[in-house]
Scaffold this motif. Sequence first.
Motif, PDB file in Angstrom:
ATOM      1  N   LEU A  51      15.115   0.101  12.906  1.00 47.73           N
ATOM      2  CA  LEU A  51      14.084   0.464  12.664  1.00 47.73           C
ATOM      3  C   LEU A  51      13.629   1.693  13.648  1.00 47.73           C
ATOM      4  CD1 LEU A  51      11.673  -0.039  10.584  1.00 47.73           C
ATOM      5  CD2 LEU A  51      10.833  -1.561  12.134  1.00 47.73           C
ATOM      6  N   GLU A  52      14.008   1.589  14.671  1.00 53.77           N
ATOM      7  CA  GLU A  52      13.346   2.583  15.685  1.00 53.77           C
ATOM      8  C   GLU A  52      14.110   3.933  15.486  1.00 53.77           C
ATOM      9  OE1 GLU A  52      11.466  -0.269  19.297  1.00 53.77           O
ATOM     10  OE2 GLU A  52      13.703   0.267  19.395  1.00 53.77           O
ATOM     11  N   THR A  53      15.638   3.822  15.286  1.00 54.82           N
ATOM     12  CA  THR A  53      16.182   4.740  15.363  1.00 54.82           C
ATOM     13  C   THR A  53      16.385   5.562  14.054  1.00 54.82           C
ATOM     14  OG1 THR A  53      18.355   3.510  15.085  1.00 54.82           O
ATOM     15  CG2 THR A  53      17.669   3.893  17.416  1.00 54.82           C
ATOM     16  N   SER A  54      16.127   4.884  12.945  1.00 54.16           N
ATOM     17  CA  SER A  54      16.090   5.465  11.521  1.00 54.16           C
ATOM     18  C   SER A  54      15.025   4.796  10.834  1.00 54.16           C
ATOM     19  CB  SER A  54      17.427   5.053  10.922  1.00 54.16           C
ATOM     20  OG  SER A  54      17.471   5.626   9.731  1.00 54.16           O
ATOM     21  N   PRO A  55      13.834   5.140  10.946  1.00 56.98           N
ATOM     22  CA  PRO A  55      12.627   4.504  10.283  1.00 56.98           C
ATOM     23  C   PRO A  55      12.580   4.888   9.005  1.00 56.98           C
ATOM     24  CG  PRO A  55      11.813   6.172  11.650  1.00 56.98           C
ATOM     25  CD  PRO A  55      13.189   6.088  11.865  1.00 56.98           C
ATOM     26  N   PRO A  56      12.348   3.918   7.990  1.00 56.61           N
ATOM     27  CA  PRO A  56      12.251   3.998   6.550  1.00 56.61           C
ATOM     28  C   PRO A  56      10.927   4.897   6.339  1.00 56.61           C
ATOM     29  CG  PRO A  56      11.582   1.944   6.963  1.00 56.61           C
ATOM     30  CD  PRO A  56      12.134   2.620   8.055  1.00 56.61           C
ATOM     31  N   GLU A  57      10.837   5.426   5.174  1.00 53.73           N
ATOM     32  CA  GLU A  57       9.599   6.242   4.818  1.00 53.73           C
ATOM     33  C   GLU A  57       8.293   5.570   4.821  1.00 53.73           C
ATOM     34  OE1 GLU A  57       8.154   8.538   0.841  1.00 53.73           O
ATOM     35  OE2 GLU A  57      10.386   8.709   1.095  1.00 53.73           O
ATOM     36  N   GLN A  58       7.294   5.874   5.454  1.00 47.77           N
ATOM     37  CA  GLN A  58       6.254   4.945   5.388  1.00 47.77           C
ATOM     38  C   GLN A  58       5.682   5.001   4.127  1.00 47.77           C
ATOM     39  OE1 GLN A  58       3.382   6.132   8.434  1.00 47.77           O
ATOM     40  NE2 GLN A  58       4.937   5.973  10.012  1.00 47.77           N
ATOM     41  N   LEU A  59       5.050   3.825   3.580  1.00 42.72           N
ATOM     42  CA  LEU A  59       4.472   3.580   2.367  1.00 42.72           C
ATOM     43  C   LEU A  59       3.195   4.492   2.293  1.00 42.72           C
ATOM     44  CD1 LEU A  59       4.658  -0.424   2.114  1.00 42.72           C
ATOM     45  CD2 LEU A  59       5.972   1.459   1.167  1.00 42.72           C
ATOM     46  N   ARG A  60       2.710   4.901   1.125  1.00 44.20           N
ATOM     47  CA  ARG A  60       1.558   5.431   0.862  1.00 44.20           C
ATOM     48  C   ARG A  60       0.359   4.625   1.178  1.00 44.20           C
ATOM     49  NH1 ARG A  60       4.652   8.430  -3.192  1.00 44.20           N
ATOM     50  NH2 ARG A  60       5.655  10.353  -1.988  1.00 44.20           N
ATOM     51  N   PRO A  61      -0.907   4.680   1.244  1.00 38.15           N
ATOM     52  CA  PRO A  61      -2.039   3.908   1.207  1.00 38.15           C
ATOM     53  C   PRO A  61      -2.069   3.630  -0.346  1.00 38.15           C
ATOM     54  CG  PRO A  61      -2.466   5.903   2.035  1.00 38.15           C
ATOM     55  CD  PRO A  61      -1.279   6.089   1.852  1.00 38.15           C
ATOM     56  N   PRO A  62      -2.560   2.423  -0.787  1.00 44.17           N
ATOM     57  CA  PRO A  62      -2.884   2.235  -2.088  1.00 44.17           C
ATOM     58  C   PRO A  62      -3.931   3.169  -2.747  1.00 44.17           C
ATOM     59  CG  PRO A  62      -3.617   0.327  -0.929  1.00 44.17           C
ATOM     60  CD  PRO A  62      -3.004   1.272  -0.073  1.00 44.17           C
ATOM     61  N   PRO A  63      -4.134   3.841  -3.959  1.00 44.01           N
ATOM     62  CA  PRO A  63      -5.091   4.358  -4.381  1.00 44.01           C
ATOM     63  C   PRO A  63      -6.443   3.608  -4.045  1.00 44.01           C
ATOM     64  CG  PRO A  63      -3.660   3.643  -6.193  1.00 44.01           C
ATOM     65  CD  PRO A  63      -2.946   3.342  -4.874  1.00 44.01           C
ATOM     66  N   ALA A  64      -7.502   4.316  -4.287  1.00 46.05           N
ATOM     67  CA  ALA A  64      -8.817   3.880  -4.039  1.00 46.05           C
ATOM     68  C   ALA A  64      -9.138   3.026  -5.349  1.00 46.05           C
ATOM     69  CB  ALA A  64      -9.873   4.827  -3.868  1.00 46.05           C
ATOM     70  N   ARG A  65      -9.634   1.854  -5.119  1.00 46.84           N
ATOM     71  CA  ARG A  65     -10.216   1.029  -6.196  1.00 46.84           C
ATOM     72  C   ARG A  65     -11.363   1.769  -7.115  1.00 46.84           C
ATOM     73  NH1 ARG A  65     -11.195  -4.728  -4.748  1.00 46.84           N
ATOM     74  NH2 ARG A  65     -12.533  -4.466  -6.423  1.00 46.84           N
ATOM     75  N   PRO A  66     -11.197   1.545  -8.398  1.00 51.60           N
ATOM     76  CA  PRO A  66     -12.475   2.163  -9.037  1.00 51.60           C
ATOM     77  C   PRO A  66     -13.581   1.224  -8.799  1.00 51.60           C
ATOM     78  CG  PRO A  66     -11.034   1.127 -10.528  1.00 51.60           C
ATOM     79  CD  PRO A  66     -10.203   1.388  -9.117  1.00 51.60           C
ATOM     80  N   ASP A  67     -14.918   1.797  -8.920  1.00 55.06           N
ATOM     81  CA  ASP A  67     -15.956   0.953  -8.667  1.00 55.06           C
ATOM     82  C   ASP A  67     -15.918  -0.297  -9.476  1.00 55.06           C
ATOM     83  OD1 ASP A  67     -17.311   2.748  -6.884  1.00 55.06           O
ATOM     84  OD2 ASP A  67     -18.440   3.808  -8.350  1.00 55.06           O
ATOM     85  N   VAL A  68     -16.313  -1.418  -8.843  1.00 57.42           N
ATOM     86  CA  VAL A  68     -16.155  -2.798  -9.486  1.00 57.42           C
ATOM     87  C   VAL A  68     -17.587  -2.946 -10.283  1.00 57.42           C
ATOM     88  CG1 VAL A  68     -16.102  -5.218  -9.231  1.00 57.42           C
ATOM     89  CG2 VAL A  68     -14.274  -3.623  -8.011  1.00 57.42           C
TER      90      VAL A  68
END
Length: 98
Positions: A51-68
């Motif tokens: 993991l340290e020598t070849s880290p995977p692509e970081q996940l993108r943050p989830p899209p913002a939730r619409p107003d509930v």
Amino acid sequence: MAATTGSKDLHQSINQLRVCITALRVQYGEAPAVRRLTNDLERLEIDVHDLETSPPEQLRPPPARPDVVYVPDSKSDEQAWLGAQDEGLGFHSRSRTM
């Protein structure tokens, strides 16, 4: 993997696990369960190195939730719905009951 809190915590946990497994080896010798734990520890160390020598692509943050929109479950005013179409329910001309 950058020196993040998660990475530091992981290394500390692996070191603590190494101490515990060493104590178990002193107490139980090379019992099969102790050998498996030792192998698991080695596998963790290999995975952290990978993991340290070849880290995977970081996940993108989830899209913002619409107003509930809060819809109360209390009984609504029936008069507000008189004359409204019952679209998609299959009974457009039914008589309304209260």
